[in-house]
Every structure is written in structure tokens, then in C-alpha cells.
Write a protein that holds these residues in place. Structure first.
Motif, PDB file in Angstrom:
ATOM      1  N   LEU B  34       0.820  -1.206   0.000  1.00 62.52           N
ATOM      2  CA  LEU B  34       0.000   0.000   0.000  1.00 62.52           C
ATOM      3  C   LEU B  34       0.852   1.254   0.000  1.00 62.52           C
ATOM      4  N   GLY B  35       2.128   1.109   0.396  1.00 60.79           N
ATOM      5  CA  GLY B  35       2.996   2.270   0.472  1.00 60.79           C
ATOM      6  C   GLY B  35       3.404   2.808  -0.883  1.00 60.79           C
ATOM      7  N   GLY B  36       3.291   2.008  -1.925  1.00 57.05           N
ATOM      8  CA  GLY B  36       3.684   2.493  -3.246  1.00 57.05           C
ATOM      9  C   GLY B  36       4.321   1.376  -4.033  1.00 57.05           C
ATOM     10  N   PHE B  37       4.638   1.670  -5.304  1.00 56.53           N
ATOM     11  CA  PHE B  37       5.127   0.629  -6.182  1.00 56.53           C
ATOM     12  C   PHE B  37       6.637   0.436  -6.047  1.00 56.53           C
ATOM     13  N   SER B  38       7.069  -0.827  -6.098  1.00 56.84           N
ATOM     14  CA  SER B  38       8.499  -1.095  -6.192  1.00 56.84           C
ATOM     15  C   SER B  38       8.680  -2.342  -7.040  1.00 56.84           C
ATOM     16  N   PHE B  39       9.741  -2.381  -7.794  1.00 57.85           N
ATOM     17  CA  PHE B  39       9.926  -3.482  -8.732  1.00 57.85           C
ATOM     18  C   PHE B  39      10.315  -4.771  -8.018  1.00 57.85           C
ATOM     19  N   PHE B  40      11.126  -4.651  -6.933  1.00 60.83           N
ATOM     20  CA  PHE B  40      11.487  -5.825  -6.130  1.00 60.83           C
ATOM     21  C   PHE B  40      10.924  -5.648  -4.727  1.00 60.83           C
ATOM     22  N   PRO B  41      10.614  -6.755  -4.050  1.00 61.67           N
ATOM     23  CA  PRO B  41      10.171  -6.613  -2.665  1.00 61.67           C
ATOM     24  C   PRO B  41      11.297  -6.037  -1.793  1.00 61.67           C
ATOM     25  N   GLN B  42      10.994  -5.001  -1.039  1.00 62.22           N
ATOM     26  CA  GLN B  42      12.026  -4.392  -0.189  1.00 62.22           C
ATOM     27  C   GLN B  42      12.240  -5.214   1.083  1.00 62.22           C
ATOM     28  N   GLN B  43      11.108  -5.549   1.706  1.00 61.76           N
ATOM     29  CA  GLN B  43      11.229  -6.388   2.896  1.00 61.76           C
ATOM     30  C   GLN B  43      10.651  -7.743   2.524  1.00 61.76           C
ATOM     31  N   PHE B  44      11.518  -8.631   2.075  1.00 56.50           N
ATOM     32  CA  PHE B  44      11.088  -9.935   1.605  1.00 56.50           C
ATOM     33  C   PHE B  44      10.414 -10.712   2.741  1.00 56.50           C
ATOM     34  N   THR B  45       9.184 -11.211   2.477  1.00 55.11           N
ATOM     35  CA  THR B  45       8.493 -11.929   3.541  1.00 55.11           C
ATOM     36  C   THR B  45       7.757 -13.152   2.998  1.00 55.11           C
ATOM     37  N   LEU B  46       7.682 -14.184   3.812  1.00 60.83           N
ATOM     38  CA  LEU B  46       6.936 -15.379   3.417  1.00 60.83           C
ATOM     39  C   LEU B  46       5.627 -15.485   4.185  1.00 60.83           C
ATOM     40  N   ASP B  47       5.304 -14.416   4.922  1.00 57.06           N
ATOM     41  CA  ASP B  47       4.125 -14.456   5.795  1.00 57.06           C
ATOM     42  C   ASP B  47       2.852 -14.866   5.076  1.00 57.06           C
ATOM     43  N   ASN B  48       2.679 -14.325   3.852  1.00 53.73           N
ATOM     44  CA  ASN B  48       1.452 -14.622   3.118  1.00 53.73           C
ATOM     45  C   ASN B  48       1.313 -16.109   2.863  1.00 53.73           C
ATOM     46  N   TYR B  49       2.421 -16.740   2.466  1.00 50.50           N
ATOM     47  CA  TYR B  49       2.369 -18.174   2.200  1.00 50.50           C
ATOM     48  C   TYR B  49       2.149 -18.955   3.488  1.00 50.50           C
ATOM     49  N   ILE B  50       2.826 -18.515   4.560  1.00 51.25           N
ATOM     50  CA  ILE B  50       2.665 -19.212   5.835  1.00 51.25           C
ATOM     51  C   ILE B  50       1.209 -19.173   6.274  1.00 51.25           C
ATOM     52  N   LYS B  51       0.589 -18.004   6.096  1.00 47.19           N
ATOM     53  CA  LYS B  51      -0.819 -17.863   6.475  1.00 47.19           C
ATOM     54  C   LYS B  51      -1.676 -18.870   5.712  1.00 47.19           C
ATOM     55  N   ILE B  52      -1.433 -18.987   4.393  1.00 49.44           N
ATOM     56  CA  ILE B  52      -2.253 -19.888   3.583  1.00 49.44           C
ATOM     57  C   ILE B  52      -2.067 -21.331   4.021  1.00 49.44           C
ATOM     58  N   PHE B  53      -0.817 -21.707   4.316  1.00 49.09           N
ATOM     59  CA  PHE B  53      -0.575 -23.108   4.657  1.00 49.09           C
ATOM     60  C   PHE B  53      -0.972 -23.461   6.083  1.00 49.09           C
ATOM     61  N   THR B  54      -1.244 -22.467   6.923  1.00 48.20           N
ATOM     62  CA  THR B  54      -1.625 -22.795   8.292  1.00 48.20           C
ATOM     63  C   THR B  54      -3.103 -22.557   8.577  1.00 48.20           C
ATOM     64  N   ASP B  55      -3.751 -21.705   7.752  1.00 46.04           N
ATOM     65  CA  ASP B  55      -5.158 -21.402   8.000  1.00 46.04           C
ATOM     66  C   ASP B  55      -6.042 -22.374   7.221  1.00 46.04           C
ATOM     67  N   PRO B  56      -6.847 -23.197   7.934  1.00 47.72           N
ATOM     68  CA  PRO B  56      -7.643 -24.214   7.226  1.00 47.72           C
ATOM     69  C   PRO B  56      -8.604 -23.620   6.203  1.00 47.72           C
ATOM     70  N   THR B  57      -9.179 -22.438   6.452  1.00 43.62           N
ATOM     71  CA  THR B  57     -10.113 -21.906   5.464  1.00 43.62           C
ATOM     72  C   THR B  57      -9.398 -21.674   4.139  1.00 43.62           C
ATOM     73  N   TRP B  58      -8.093 -21.415   4.194  1.00 38.73           N
ATOM     74  CA  TRP B  58      -7.337 -21.238   2.948  1.00 38.73           C
ATOM     75  C   TRP B  58      -6.936 -22.560   2.343  1.00 38.73           C
ATOM     76  N   TYR B  59      -6.207 -23.396   3.104  1.00 40.89           N
ATOM     77  CA  TYR B  59      -5.693 -24.583   2.417  1.00 40.89           C
ATOM     78  C   TYR B  59      -6.777 -25.585   2.096  1.00 40.89           C
ATOM     79  N   ASN B  60      -7.907 -25.541   2.846  1.00 39.57           N
ATOM     80  CA  ASN B  60      -9.016 -26.408   2.464  1.00 39.57           C
ATOM     81  C   ASN B  60      -9.559 -26.061   1.083  1.00 39.57           C
ATOM     82  N   GLY B  61      -9.452 -24.796   0.730  1.00 46.07           N
ATOM     83  CA  GLY B  61      -9.893 -24.385  -0.599  1.00 46.07           C
ATOM     84  C   GLY B  61      -9.157 -25.159  -1.673  1.00 46.07           C
TER      85      GLY B  61
END
Lengths: 287, 265, 88
Positions: B34-61
């Protein structure tokens, strides 16, 4: 192949017939029933005769979405077909790069349609998306959620992105079926590049190209998910195509009668196109 | 002569750009997006993937989607095999019209069927089960499988059948022991296309499910509507839906055009 | 499914027409394709399909441009049936 007549072959087809008929006939009958009646819920229906058909056929809204649909379909065909042929012609015939090209090109075809819409939505966001940000920083005033022209362009480019590969793959398969001897003969005769294309490559691609164009025609005619996720039919109604309009009427406003009548008109148009497609294809096959 | 590679390269670049946009966004934090556009991730994070693999409403999909896609592929191909054999080998009363009728179902706009399907599957109490979606997708996948298989089968000389019958094979024994292995490639391609069309379809899958069998595609629409809020999560979920397709494409890369041409290249 | 008599009759007529074609073909085979005025090869079944499809569009067109009642469209459609079965 010479086929022998055998009426018992019906038994082999029967399971397919049952399953598809279950899915096709019951909903179709339901739609026909709804199209002639009015309901306010609770399974109470009132006979309306042909009112809905008359209303839909004469409504500005239906004409507008039909026109948008036709415009969209002709635009994407005008871009995708030449582009697809050009890419197929310049692809390598042999070598390690062929597989890489084929896999990369087929990739968009396998992405769920709503992900395609979401991906382009993210890609085109004016302030934080790659495309939107680049266009705006280059000085174009671009915002697909507000400007009809931008929304149209984005929808068309998205469809080009999504489906041109289909035409490339089909044309490429057609081109690969041309024996090398044809090209050698052409070279000996000193044929120009255009002549090779016109008299050797185009005839060989004709059959697959017919299939490709008509598949694209029909798939784009019933496009729903991608533009719905990308623009939601907006801004205003500017990218509301037939299917989107239909779903808005049926599920949004719950006007079952008009929606059913519209479905049937839509279905008749699709049926006509299918028949033309089938006749053309079978004629090609017979030759 | 050798400037030919430019066009395919540019084209592939064009294909990859949105995918790249999606991938980079999936590795960014919400604040960064939301802060603005950047071509590469500045603060590389895997949080989004971790959330999907741990939250049943996501991985059940994902699990739900895969279940109905597999059921659908199995039903479609096994039912289409004998039918395609009949179309490719025999003439019978109404065969051409039947074939055409199958095609019209492949072309029928799903939007037309959404509401009646909902009522039909509610009435037979299959609503919100994997079977409902698998059966509904048969509407366009069975015709597709029949078409593709018919194309492959027509390429196999009839002498094969005749020799087997002379050798005393019964129809079904010949069909399962000899014929099916002969067209294994065709079956693979048909299965791939059924997989693909069932995987990418959303409208019917969404209409026929609510909780227990909710496909990943429908789970994603939830974040899309809360616009901007969980873009990173949406991007990660989207990126993950590309993977199954990318894997199977590799196996059928040489046949994919034949499949799209409905077995008629 | 909210059945009414007119819709039921509509489907019965279509099914009967298909059965008639089957019976006709069984007792007097003549289903070989012929080339008609449009330059396409058609069998009897194809002609039935073309007739029905045309009938649909004739009725829709009448409804859009002239409106109810549809007797005129019905007459036109019968003419179309005769034309397709004899000439196409």
C-alpha cells in the motif's frame, strides 16, 4: 476411415448421454418454464406469456450489452488472430527452446479465470501495480476503475494475454505438419516469403485456424469471470458484457423471468454460431 | 534471417509480466504494497504463504478444488472412452446429431445454467458437496473428452480391432486390454484438458458450494472484495493456483495443441 | 421446475418431431446427405434442426419488430419448414 453401421453402438454412448442430458435438459426445461412466468419467491408462479421475451428484445439494456459483447469479441479476434499467426510463424521448429516456449506460452491458459482477473487487477492498479504505475509515471493518465477507455483497453489486453497462446499453439501445430520438402521446393522456385506464407503455410493452417477462431469467438462470447473480477462490469456499465448482465439480472435483482428469457435468446444465438462452426469444420474435414 | 526470435521473446515477456507482478506482490508485506510501487520486494516476507498453509479456510480451498477436479476427470474420461470408441468406429442412427449436441454443451454459457443448477443440485441434496461440482463440470468436460478421444481413436487403424476379434477377444476384453493401452497418450491429453477446464472454472463451482466444498477460487473472492486490504495474501493464493497447471503442462507440452484442436490437428 | 401446460406441450412437440424422424428413417431410409440451395450437405435430421432453429429466430424477430400475437410468425415458420425440407 470406413465405418460400419451398428445400432448397438448406442449402448456405448448411453452413459455420456445420461450424464450430459441430466446436466443439460433439466436446467434448460427450468429456464423455459421461468421465461414465461413471474415469481415473487416461495415457488408461486404467475403466467406471463411472452411478456419477458418482448421486454428483453426491446430493452435498451439488452441491446447495449449485446453491442458491447459484439464489439469486444471482434476487437479481441482482430488482435489475437494476426498476433497468434505471427508468433507461430517466428517460433523455432526444432531445438531445446521449443519446449520452453510451449510451456511458457501455455501457462496463462491454465490459470483459474478469476485469478487471471485478480492478477490483472493487481497489475493495473494505478498507484501500486506494475502496469498502472509504469503508465502513469510515463505521463499517461491511466485509471481503469474510473475511465471507461482504460477499462476497455485493460479488458481487451487481458483477453489477448490470456488466449492468444491458444491460437499460437494451434497454428504452430499446423505449421509443424508441413514436410520440409515443401520449403525446399519453394526455395528452388525462388518463392518470396509472402508466397510461401500464402500458398504453403496458410492452407496448412486453415483447418486449425478455423477451430481456433471459432473457439475464441464462442469463449469470448460467454466471457464472465475475468472481466467481472477485473472491473466488475464498470465503470458504470461500460464493460458489462452479456454474461455479466445476465448474472446481474438473475442473481443480483432476482428477476428470474427476464433473466430466463434473456438466457434463451442468448442460447439460441450460441446455438446458431455452434451450428455454423460445426458445418464449417465438417466441410473442412471432408475435403 | 535470424531476427526471428525477437517476436516470440517479446511475446513471452509480455506473458510473464503480470505473473511477475503477482509473484513479487506475494512476497511483500501489506504495508509495503500500500505504500507504493516497487519493482522488487524491499522487505522480503513469506508471511502470506505461511498464512495460507496454516489457515484451514485457505488450504481447504485447495484441497476442495483438487478433490472435485479429480472426481470430475475420472468420471469424464471413463464415461467418454466407450462413447468416443462408438463415434470413431460405428455409424448409427443420429450419430452426427448426437455429436453436434455434445458440442453445443461445450459452448453453452455457464451463466445461463447457474441458477437452474443451484436449484437442481439443491433438490437432489448434493448442494455443497464435491460431487455436485464434479457432476456439473461434466456438462462441458464430457463433450470435450469425447471430442479429443475420438480424434485420437480415429488415428488408430481398424485392423487392430478386427485382428483382436478374430483372435477371440470379447469386446470389453479387447477394449480394456488392448485398445486403452494403445491410446494411452490420448487418454492423458483428455484427462489433462478435463483437469484444466475444471480447475479454471469458477462460476458454477462457486454457485454450487457454500462452506464444505468451497473451491480456492471462491475463497479468493473474499479478499478481492475487501479491496486492497489483503492484496499480498490474494497474490500468494493466486500464485499457488498456477503451480498445478504448470506441472501438468510440462507432461503434455507436445500434445497440447492437439487437445485444443479437439483431436483434429 | 414450475411446469405449465404450454411449456410441456412445447417440449412434447419437439420430442415427437425427433421421434418421427427416427421412425421415418427406419421405415423409409433416405437419410443420405444431399446438397441444397445453400451449398451445404444436409440429411433429414439436419433439415429438422435447421427448421427448428430458424423457427426460433423467426418468432423472436416477429416479437421484436411486430409484437404479439404471433400467428404471422407461425405462418412464416411453417413456410420455412416446407422450404427447408424441400430445397435445403
Amino acid at each position: 476411415m470406413r465405418k460400419s453401421t451398428n445400432q448397438k453402438a448406442w449402448w456405448l454412448v448411453a452413459p455420456v448421454l445420461l450424464l450430459v442430458a441430466f446436466n443439460a435438459f433439466i436446467p434448460l426445461m427450468t429456464v423455459v418454464n421461468y421465461s414465461l412466468q413471474e415469481t415473487f419467491g416461495d415457488n408461486v408462479f404467475f403466467w406471463e406469456g411472452l411478456t419477458w421475451f418482448e421486454q428483453v428484445l426491446r430493452s435498451e439494456r439488452f441491446h447495449a450489452s449485446l453491442m458491447r459483447q459484439l464489439l469486444f469479441t471482434s476487437m479481441i479476434l482482430a488482435i489475437e488472430v494476426p498476433l497468434g499467426i505471427a508468433v507461430a510463424l517466428s517460433m523455432p521448429r526444432k531445438g531445446p527452446w521449443v519446449s520452453v516456449c510451449l510451456v511458457l506460452m501455455a501457462l496463462p491458459l491454465l490459470i483459474p479465470w478469476n485469478v487471471v482477473g485478480a492478477m490483472w487487477n493487481i497489475f493495473a492498479l494505478p498507484d501500486i501495480g506494475l502496469l498502472g504505475y509504469s503508465l502513469n509515471s510515463m505521463g499517461f493518465d491511466y485509471n481503469f476503475t474510473q475511465q471507461p477507455v482504460s477499462a476497455w483497453m485493460t479488458t481487451v489486453v487481458m483477453d489477448v494475454w490470456h488466449w492468444t497462446s491458444l491460437i499460437v499453439l494451434l497454428c504452430y501445430a499446423g505449421l509443424c505438419s508441413i514436410p520440409d520438402a515443401y520449403y525446399q521446393a519453394a526455395r528452388i522456385d525462388g518463392a518470396s516469403g509472402w508466397a510461401v506464407f500464402r500458398y504453403i503455410q496458410l492452407p496448412k493452417m486453415k483447418r486449425v485456424l478455423t477451430i481456433a477462431i471459432l473457439l475464441r469467438f464462442m469463449d469470448s462470447f460467454m466471457i464472465y469471470t475475468e472481466p467481472f473480477v477485473l472491473t466488475g462490469g464498470g465503470p458504470g456499465n461500460t464493460t458489462t458484457f452479456l454474461s455479466i448482465d445476465l448474472v446481474k439480472i438473475a442473481l443480483g435483482q432476482f428477476d428470474l423471468g427476464p433473466a430466463a428469457a434473456m438466457s434463451l435468446i442468448y442460447f439460441l444465438v450460441v446455438l446458431l454460431i455452434c451450428w455454423v462452426f460445426y458445418t464449417l469444420m465438417m466441410r473442412n474435414e471432408a475435403q | 534471417m535470424n531476427r526471428k526470435w525477437i517476436l516470440p521473446t517479446l511475446y513471452i515477456l509480455f506473458l510473464m509480466l503480470p505473473i511477475y507482478g503477482l509473484l513479487t506482490m506475494s512476497f511483500k508485506t501489506t504495508n509495503e504494497i500500500l505504500g507504493g510501487f516497487s519493482f522488487f520486494p524491499q522487505q522480503f516476507t513469506l508471511d502470506n504463504y505461511i498464512k495460507i498453509f496454516t489457515d484451514p479456510t485457505w488450504y481447504n480451498g485447495y484441497i476442495n478444488s483438487l478433490i472435485y477436479v479429480v472426481i470430475n476427470t475420472v468420471i469424464s474420461v471413463s464415461v467418454a472412452l466407450p462413447a468416443a470408441y462408438a463415434f470413431s468406429r460405428y455409424r448409427f442412427l443420429g450419430d452426427k446429431h448426437l455429436f453436434f449436441w455434445l458440442l453445443t454443451n461445450r459452448m453453452a454459457p455457464p451463466a445461463v445454467f447457474a441458477l437452474p443448477f443451484f436449484q437442481l443440485y439443491s433438490a437432489i441434496e448434493l448442494f455443497d458437496t464435491h460431487f455436485a461440482v464434479a457432476l456439473a463440470h461434466c456438462l462441458f468436460n464430457i463433450p470435450l473428452a469425447v471430442w479429443i478421444l475420438e480424434g485420437f481413436m480415429s488415428g488408430i487403424p481398424k485392423e487392430l480391432d478386427e485382428t483382436a476379434y478374430l483372435d477371440g477377444y470379447s469386446f470389453w476384453r479387447f477394449f480394456i486390454r488392448i485398445f486403452v493401452p494403445t491410446i494411452a497418450a490420448g487418454i492423458g491429453v483428455a484427462a489433462f484438458f478435463c483437469f484444466m477446464y475444471s480447475w479454471v472454472e469458477l462460476l458454477l463451482a462457486k454457485t454450487l458450494t457454500s462452506v464444505d466444498a468451497k473451491p480456492i477460487a471462491a475463497t479468493m473472492t473474499r479478499t478481492a472484495s475487501t479491496s486492497g486490504y489483503e492484496l499480498g495474501l490474494l497474490a500468494a493464493a493466486g500464485s499457488l493456483t498456477i503451480i498445478p497447471g504448470a506441472i501438468v503442462i510440462y507432461f503434455v507440452r507436445n500434445y497440447i495443441a492437439k487437445g485444443f484442436a479437439l483431436g483434429r490437428v | 421446475m414450475a411446469w405449465t401446460w404450454p411449456t410441456a406441450a412445447f417440449f412434447i412437440v419437439i420430442v415427437c418431431s425427433i421421434i418421427t424422424m427416427g421412425v421415418w428413417e427406419k421405415f423409409s431410409p433416405g437419410g443420405n446427405p444431399r446438397r441444397g440451395v445453400f451449398g451445404i450437405d444436409t440429411t433429414r435430421g439436419d433439415r429438422l434442426f435447421i427448421s427448428w432453429l430458424g423457427t426460433g429466430f423467426i418468432h423472436l424477430g416477429w416479437l421484436a419488430f411486430i409484437g404479439t400475437p404471433l400467428w404471422g410468425a407461425l405462418a412464416l415458420a411453417i413456410g420455412w419448414f416446407v422450404f427447408v425440407f424441400r430445397k435445403v
